[in-house]
Design an enzyme around this catalytic site. Structure first.
Site, PDB file in Angstrom:
ATOM      1  N   HIS A 165       0.811  -1.221   0.000  1.00  0.00           N
ATOM      2  CA  HIS A 165       0.000   0.000   0.000  1.00  0.00           C
ATOM      3  C   HIS A 165       0.849   1.279   0.000  1.00  0.00           C
ATOM      4  CE1 HIS A 165       0.217  -0.297   4.564  1.00  0.00           C
ATOM      5  NE2 HIS A 165       0.443   0.991   4.393  1.00  0.00           N
ATOM      6  N   ASP A 204      -0.812  -7.403   0.701  1.00  0.00           N
ATOM      7  CA  ASP A 204      -0.244  -6.103   1.067  1.00  0.00           C
ATOM      8  C   ASP A 204       1.264  -6.182   1.270  1.00  0.00           C
ATOM      9  OD1 ASP A 204      -0.219  -3.375   1.489  1.00  0.00           O
ATOM     10  OD2 ASP A 204      -0.734  -3.524   3.619  1.00  0.00           O
ATOM     11  N   SER A 223       4.670   1.431   8.590  1.00  0.00           N
ATOM     12  CA  SER A 223       4.192   0.445   7.632  1.00  0.00           C
ATOM     13  C   SER A 223       5.340  -0.184   6.858  1.00  0.00           C
ATOM     14  CB  SER A 223       3.235   1.109   6.645  1.00  0.00           C
ATOM     15  OG  SER A 223       2.628   0.161   5.830  1.00  0.00           O
TER      16      SER A 223
END
Length: 286
Positions: free
Chosen positions: A129, A161, A236
């Protein structure tokens, strides 16, 4: 307990919390509507927990939103448990293999996150992402020593992801060992390492709170490792490591209230999924 208000809009993939009433039970309309055996009808859900994908989009703005709310729900720290001495060693081993990731830029979309080296060929694992929010633009990684390299996108797997990048051999990143499949245990100490709000090399400690926690990210459901290690936008793609410095997951999302930062509920893609996906991408892409 007052009805929750002001929950705001999620800034990323999200899931809906259980329906709760003022006493912590299911929230329902008045009885007598004939919608369940107790004569109660489910009403519109009032409480929403946002699961924010942990890349920072337009970092300065996201940083201001999260960091500028002193005393709010987002400033609630994760459990401040004593840090085992082993975690100090684990941090020393992990930080040299973790990078900051910048996708896109210029006048287009951009996003920042984290990543880590997994082999001597300088393959890096990160979240897909981040690249998606970067609009498919160029990807740059910044090493712990401040050097920057243009990264090749070896492959992407949006459903899990995950994405794999590659930097030149001259980067010399230290690959991180991966934990054995099925070895992660609830209650074991872990570290989240990455670049929350652009603060590279940040290390936070917690425990594995739960395994096989189902969360929805975008249109896909994931079985995640839950942790109370403090993780925030920008973490992330960074590793969640155990006390031996082995990667047990890839930090990918957090639950929030009012769209703020860490409240001690974070999620990582389990190492079993990470290894399977990375091996497939690297096998195809080289």
């Amino acid at each position: 307990m007052a009805v929750p208000t002001g929950l705001g809009e999620p800034r990323g993939p999200w899931f809906i919390s259980p329906e709760l009433d003022r006493d912590g039970r299911g929230w329902w309309d008045a009885p007598g509507n004939g919608r369940d055996p107790g004569g109660r009808r489910p009403r519109r859900l009032l409480a929403v927990l946002a699961v924010v994908a942990l890349s920072t989009v337009s970092g300065a703005v996201a940083g201001g939103v999260v960091a500028g709310r002193d005393g709010g729900a987002g400033s609630a720290a994760a459990s401040a448990a004593p840090v085992p001495a082993e975690l100090v060693t684990a941090a020393e081993r992990t930080v040299p293999g973790v990078v900051s990731v910048l996708a896109g830029g210029g006048n287009g979309a951009s996003a920042t996150g984290s990543g880590f080296a997994v082999d001597d060929q300088q393959h890096l694992i990160t979240n897909d992402h981040i690249l998606a929010k970067g609009g498919g633009g160029p990807v740059t990684v910044e090493l712990p020593d401040g050097r920057r390299f243009a990264a090749e996108v070896v492959g992407r797997e949006p459903r899990s992801d995950l994405a794999v990048l590659k930097v030149p051999p001259s980067a010399g990143l230290t690959p991180l060992p991966l934990a054995k499949p099925g070895a992660t245990r609830v209650g074991e100490p872990v570290l989240a390492v990455g670049s929350p709000l652009g603060l590279s090399g940040t290390v936070t400690a917690g425990i594995v709170s739960a395994l096989d926690r189902e969360v929805r990210l975008g249109n896909n459901r994931h079985s995640a490792v839950q942790t109370d290690a403090s993780i925030n936008p920008g973490n992330s793609g960074g590793p969640l490591v155990n006390a031996r410095g082995e990667v047990v997951g890839v930090n990918t999302a957090i639950a929030t209230i009012d769209g703020n930062g860490s409240i001690g509920i974070g999620f990582a893609i389990p190492i079993e999924q990470v290894q399977q996906t990375a091996d497939t991408i690297i096998g195809k892409g080289g």
